[in-house]
Design a protein around this motif. Structure first.
Motif, PDB file in Angstrom:
ATOM      1  N   GLY A 235       0.834  -1.195   0.000  1.00  0.00           N
ATOM      2  CA  GLY A 235       0.000   0.000   0.000  1.00  0.00           C
ATOM      3  C   GLY A 235       0.872   1.249   0.000  1.00  0.00           C
ATOM      4  N   PRO A 236       0.519   2.263   0.794  1.00  0.00           N
ATOM      5  CA  PRO A 236       1.285   3.513   0.803  1.00  0.00           C
ATOM      6  C   PRO A 236       2.525   3.476   1.693  1.00  0.00           C
ATOM      7  CG  PRO A 236      -0.665   3.768   2.151  1.00  0.00           C
ATOM      8  CD  PRO A 236      -0.757   2.399   1.544  1.00  0.00           C
ATOM      9  N   GLY A 237       2.989   2.276   2.058  1.00  0.00           N
ATOM     10  CA  GLY A 237       4.248   2.157   2.781  1.00  0.00           C
ATOM     11  C   GLY A 237       4.172   2.488   4.258  1.00  0.00           C
ATOM     12  N   LEU A 238       3.021   2.256   4.882  1.00  0.00           N
ATOM     13  CA  LEU A 238       2.864   2.640   6.277  1.00  0.00           C
ATOM     14  C   LEU A 238       3.702   1.759   7.211  1.00  0.00           C
ATOM     15  CD1 LEU A 238      -0.991   3.301   6.259  1.00  0.00           C
ATOM     16  CD2 LEU A 238       0.878   4.882   5.748  1.00  0.00           C
ATOM     17  N   TYR A 239       3.819   0.478   6.888  1.00  0.00           N
ATOM     18  CA  TYR A 239       4.656  -0.422   7.681  1.00  0.00           C
ATOM     19  C   TYR A 239       6.139  -0.192   7.376  1.00  0.00           C
ATOM     20  CZ  TYR A 239       0.699  -3.261   9.310  1.00  0.00           C
ATOM     21  OH  TYR A 239      -0.454  -3.693   9.925  1.00  0.00           O
ATOM     22  N   THR A 240       6.475  -0.099   6.098  1.00  0.00           N
ATOM     23  CA  THR A 240       7.888   0.013   5.730  1.00  0.00           C
ATOM     24  C   THR A 240       8.496   1.320   6.229  1.00  0.00           C
ATOM     25  OG1 THR A 240       7.084   0.767   3.562  1.00  0.00           O
ATOM     26  CG2 THR A 240       7.841  -1.504   3.722  1.00  0.00           C
ATOM     27  N   ARG A 241       7.704   2.381   6.272  1.00  0.00           N
ATOM     28  CA  ARG A 241       8.258   3.654   6.756  1.00  0.00           C
ATOM     29  C   ARG A 241       8.698   3.529   8.211  1.00  0.00           C
ATOM     30  NH1 ARG A 241       6.124   7.797   9.527  1.00  0.00           N
ATOM     31  NH2 ARG A 241       3.974   7.047   9.247  1.00  0.00           N
ATOM     32  N   LEU A 242       7.841   2.946   9.050  1.00  0.00           N
ATOM     33  CA  LEU A 242       8.189   2.801  10.464  1.00  0.00           C
ATOM     34  C   LEU A 242       9.353   1.833  10.653  1.00  0.00           C
ATOM     35  CD1 LEU A 242       4.691   2.711  12.215  1.00  0.00           C
ATOM     36  CD2 LEU A 242       6.291   4.622  12.036  1.00  0.00           C
ATOM     37  N   LEU A 243       9.371   0.760   9.890  1.00  0.00           N
ATOM     38  CA  LEU A 243      10.464  -0.206  10.021  1.00  0.00           C
ATOM     39  C   LEU A 243      11.780   0.375   9.526  1.00  0.00           C
ATOM     40  CD1 LEU A 243       8.464  -3.355   8.932  1.00  0.00           C
ATOM     41  CD2 LEU A 243       9.497  -3.005  11.177  1.00  0.00           C
ATOM     42  N   SER A 244      11.725   1.218   8.489  1.00  0.00           N
ATOM     43  CA  SER A 244      12.940   1.884   8.010  1.00  0.00           C
ATOM     44  C   SER A 244      13.456   2.865   9.056  1.00  0.00           C
ATOM     45  CB  SER A 244      12.667   2.611   6.694  1.00  0.00           C
ATOM     46  OG  SER A 244      12.362   1.699   5.666  1.00  0.00           O
ATOM     47  N   GLU A 245      12.552   3.593   9.679  1.00  0.00           N
ATOM     48  CA  GLU A 245      12.959   4.536  10.722  1.00  0.00           C
ATOM     49  C   GLU A 245      13.600   3.815  11.910  1.00  0.00           C
ATOM     50  OE1 GLU A 245       9.393   6.663  11.580  1.00  0.00           O
ATOM     51  OE2 GLU A 245       9.547   7.967   9.807  1.00  0.00           O
ATOM     52  N   ALA A 246      13.261   2.530  12.068  1.00  0.00           N
ATOM     53  CA  ALA A 246      13.876   1.731  13.134  1.00  0.00           C
ATOM     54  C   ALA A 246      15.213   1.136  12.701  1.00  0.00           C
ATOM     55  CB  ALA A 246      12.924   0.619  13.558  1.00  0.00           C
ATOM     56  N   GLY A 247      15.647   1.451  11.466  1.00  0.00           N
ATOM     57  CA  GLY A 247      16.962   1.020  11.013  1.00  0.00           C
ATOM     58  C   GLY A 247      16.975  -0.147  10.054  1.00  0.00           C
ATOM     59  N   HIS A 248      15.798  -0.671   9.684  1.00  0.00           N
ATOM     60  CA  HIS A 248      15.750  -1.821   8.786  1.00  0.00           C
ATOM     61  C   HIS A 248      15.710  -1.361   7.322  1.00  0.00           C
ATOM     62  CE1 HIS A 248      15.140  -4.470  12.202  1.00  0.00           C
ATOM     63  NE2 HIS A 248      14.213  -3.630  12.652  1.00  0.00           N
ATOM     64  N   GLN A 249      16.289  -2.184   6.435  1.00  0.00           N
ATOM     65  CA  GLN A 249      16.261  -1.899   4.997  1.00  0.00           C
ATOM     66  C   GLN A 249      15.029  -2.574   4.413  1.00  0.00           C
ATOM     67  OE1 GLN A 249      18.494   0.054   2.931  1.00  0.00           O
ATOM     68  NE2 GLN A 249      16.575  -0.206   1.776  1.00  0.00           N
ATOM     69  N   CYS A 250      14.104  -1.775   3.879  1.00  0.00           N
ATOM     70  CA  CYS A 250      12.803  -2.306   3.473  1.00  0.00           C
ATOM     71  C   CYS A 250      12.565  -2.161   1.980  1.00  0.00           C
ATOM     72  CB  CYS A 250      11.680  -1.590   4.224  1.00  0.00           C
ATOM     73  SG  CYS A 250      11.731  -1.837   6.008  1.00  0.00           S
ATOM     74  N   VAL A 251      11.836  -3.121   1.438  1.00  0.00           N
ATOM     75  CA  VAL A 251      11.338  -3.075   0.065  1.00  0.00           C
ATOM     76  C   VAL A 251       9.831  -3.290   0.132  1.00  0.00           C
ATOM     77  CG1 VAL A 251      11.397  -4.121  -2.229  1.00  0.00           C
ATOM     78  CG2 VAL A 251      13.499  -3.983  -0.878  1.00  0.00           C
ATOM     79  N   GLY A 252       9.069  -2.442  -0.545  1.00  0.00           N
ATOM     80  CA  GLY A 252       7.622  -2.587  -0.607  1.00  0.00           C
ATOM     81  C   GLY A 252       7.167  -2.809  -2.031  1.00  0.00           C
ATOM     82  N   VAL A 253       6.209  -3.705  -2.213  1.00  0.00           N
ATOM     83  CA  VAL A 253       5.688  -4.026  -3.548  1.00  0.00           C
ATOM     84  C   VAL A 253       4.180  -3.870  -3.525  1.00  0.00           C
ATOM     85  CG1 VAL A 253       5.525  -5.778  -5.351  1.00  0.00           C
ATOM     86  CG2 VAL A 253       7.545  -5.699  -3.893  1.00  0.00           C
ATOM     87  N   ASP A 254       3.632  -3.174  -4.522  1.00  0.00           N
ATOM     88  CA  ASP A 254       2.190  -3.003  -4.587  1.00  0.00           C
ATOM     89  C   ASP A 254       1.780  -2.727  -6.032  1.00  0.00           C
ATOM     90  OD1 ASP A 254      -0.036  -2.569  -2.244  1.00  0.00           O
ATOM     91  OD2 ASP A 254      -0.604  -1.526  -4.080  1.00  0.00           O
ATOM     92  N   PHE A 255       0.481  -2.961  -6.305  1.00  0.00           N
ATOM     93  CA  PHE A 255      -0.097  -2.821  -7.639  1.00  0.00           C
ATOM     94  C   PHE A 255      -0.665  -1.428  -7.884  1.00  0.00           C
ATOM     95  CE2 PHE A 255      -3.151  -5.205 -10.711  1.00  0.00           C
ATOM     96  CZ  PHE A 255      -2.197  -5.160 -11.722  1.00  0.00           C
TER      97      PHE A 255
END
Length: 443
Positions: A235-255
């Motif tokens: 979706g709009p990256g709501l999970y990945t944004r918080l996880l990135s701010e915690a220091g994790h490298q994130c990839v998000g995929v959506d249609f």
């Protein structure tokens, strides 16, 4: 080969340069005054639009397109790049987003008409003037791939009259198996994004407080070290944004193009900056390995059994040994209830299905033979009485079936989280279950 991506604010001067270059090379039929007036309009509006950009190896824009409501509104390629396949790459990408794509081309632009016809477009009409009333006739084109089956599976709407709506539906349900609402349509996805970001309800995305609790649990399960995380259906990256701010490298995929564009915008300044990919999750592959993959909010259930099994197998391929999979899926009873719900109707001044007033008539069907639900939405435009139909398929599984599928994919279930550990949101209590899995060593 050109890479297709969403436009960034830094692209705006380049967008105008491309437009000027392309128009100078192909629109010699415009009068001097009209050319100047059109450029004034373009400079004021085009750079602020959501555009798809073709970028070279240095990420420099060399072409762009604008898509809205299944219509190619604009396609321009830098004159220096003509003949290099940039226009073809953009159109092919657009057709993946919107099968049956339409476009209008100036009749005097013979080369452009020939290009679209070679790409499989067919003439469906002609107007004696352009959209601004200027004396430049338009040829109306549509890509010639439009069957009932592809319409259902790619999430397109089916147009009908009120009489056809009332007459018995003779289509076989299998023709709508796996069908989806067209989240990939740019305007549809824009309207859905508004619901994703709405903090008054949880039906599109969770509210911020719930997402924060989920991401805290994920971070805790991964430990202290920064991890690589893949969010399938981000979706709009709501999970990945918080996880990135915690220091994790994130990839998000959506249609959804609007959601991916929003996620890109929000990622600016985040370190590490998450990566976002516009793709059907069934087609997404990555050579990189992840420590954790998440697929939340029942996204898993919108796919057919075979597609769902393929997704699990691809997750296993992309996970490190002992990597974590968090799969949040609907309960069997929740999907059965959706398919068994009575028909209903609502009126909207504007909403998910249209920016203008409409009636939404919904009917649902439960297929006990394969445990699937099908919801059909008949959208009646209030002004024209035009009717469009959308369908949404959901596949149900028992807890034992989920566990068996995950075991077959070498992702055995370690734990099923309760509602206190992973709160589902007020509207989804008892309707979702969360499977925590670890990749098994295939040897």
């Amino acid at each position: 080969m050109a890479r297709i991506r969403l436009s960034e604010p830094e692209d705006r001067p380049r967008i105008i340069d491309i437009w000027r270059s392309a128009v100078d090379a192909t629109h010699g039929f415009l009068s001097v005054k009209d050319r100047q007036d059109i450029e004034t309009e373009v400079v004021a509006c085009l750079p602020m639009s959501m555009l798809w950009v073709a970028a070279d190896n240095g990420d420099r824009a060399i072409g762009f397109m604008l898509i809205g409501e299944g219509q190619m509104e604009a396609l321009f390629v830098d004159a220096a790049e003509r003949g290099a396949g940039v226009g073809r790459a953009l159109v092919e990408y657009a057709l993946r987003l919107c099968p049956g794509l339409k476009t209008d081309v100036n009749e005097q632009n013979v080369q452009a008409i020939g290009f679209y016809e070679r790409m499989g477009f067919r003439r469906i009409g002609r107007s004696g003037i352009d959209l601004q009333g200027r004396p430049y006739p338009l040829i109306h084109l549509r890509h010639a791939i439009d069957t009932d089956d592809t319409s259902a599976r790619h999430g397109k709407s089916a147009q009908m009259t009120l009489l056809e709506l009332v007459l018995p539906d003779t289509r076989h349900p299998d023709n709508e198996r796996g069908s989806k609402i067209p989240w990939n349509d740019p305007d549809f996805s824009r309207r859905m994004l508004e619901n994703h970001l709405n903090q008054d309800h949880d039906w599109a995305s969770r509210r911020e407080g719930i997402i924060a609790r989920h991401t805290m649990w994920i971070a805790g399960a991964l430990g202290q070290a920064p991890s690589r995380i893949l969010d399938i259906g981000c979706g709009p990256g709501l999970y990945t944004r918080l996880l990135s701010e915690a220091g994790h490298q994130c990839v998000g995929v959506d249609f959804s193009p609007a959601s991916i564009e929003y996620a890109h915008r929000q990622a600016v300044g985040t370190d590490p900056r998450p990566e976002y990919v516009l793709s059907d999750v069934r087609n997404y592959r990555s050579s990189q390995k992840f420590d954790c993959i998440i697929m939340t909010f029942g996204e898993f259930n919108v796919f057919t059994r075979q597609d769902a099994m393929d997704i699990l197998n691809h997750c296993a391929e992309m996970l490190h040994k002992n990597g974590l999979l968090v799969l949040e899926a609907h309960t069997y009873e929740a999907i059965q209830a959706i398919g068994s719900a009575p028909a209903s109707w609502q009126r909207h001044v504007k909403g998910l299905f249209s920016d203008t007033p409409y009636l939404c008539l919904q009917e649902n069907a439960w297929n006990p033979s394969d445990a699937s639900a099908l919801s059909r939405y008949f959208i009646v435009d209030a002004a024209s009485a035009e009717v469009r139909q959308y369908s949404s398929f959901m596949q149900a599984y028992t807890t034992e079936e989920y566990e068996e599928m995950l075991h077959m994919a070498q992702l055995p279930v370690q734990r099923i989280l309760d509602g206190q550990t992973w709160p589902p949101g007020d509207d989804f209590v008892g309707k979702l279950q969360v499977f925590v899995c670890r990749k098994k060593d295939a040897s």
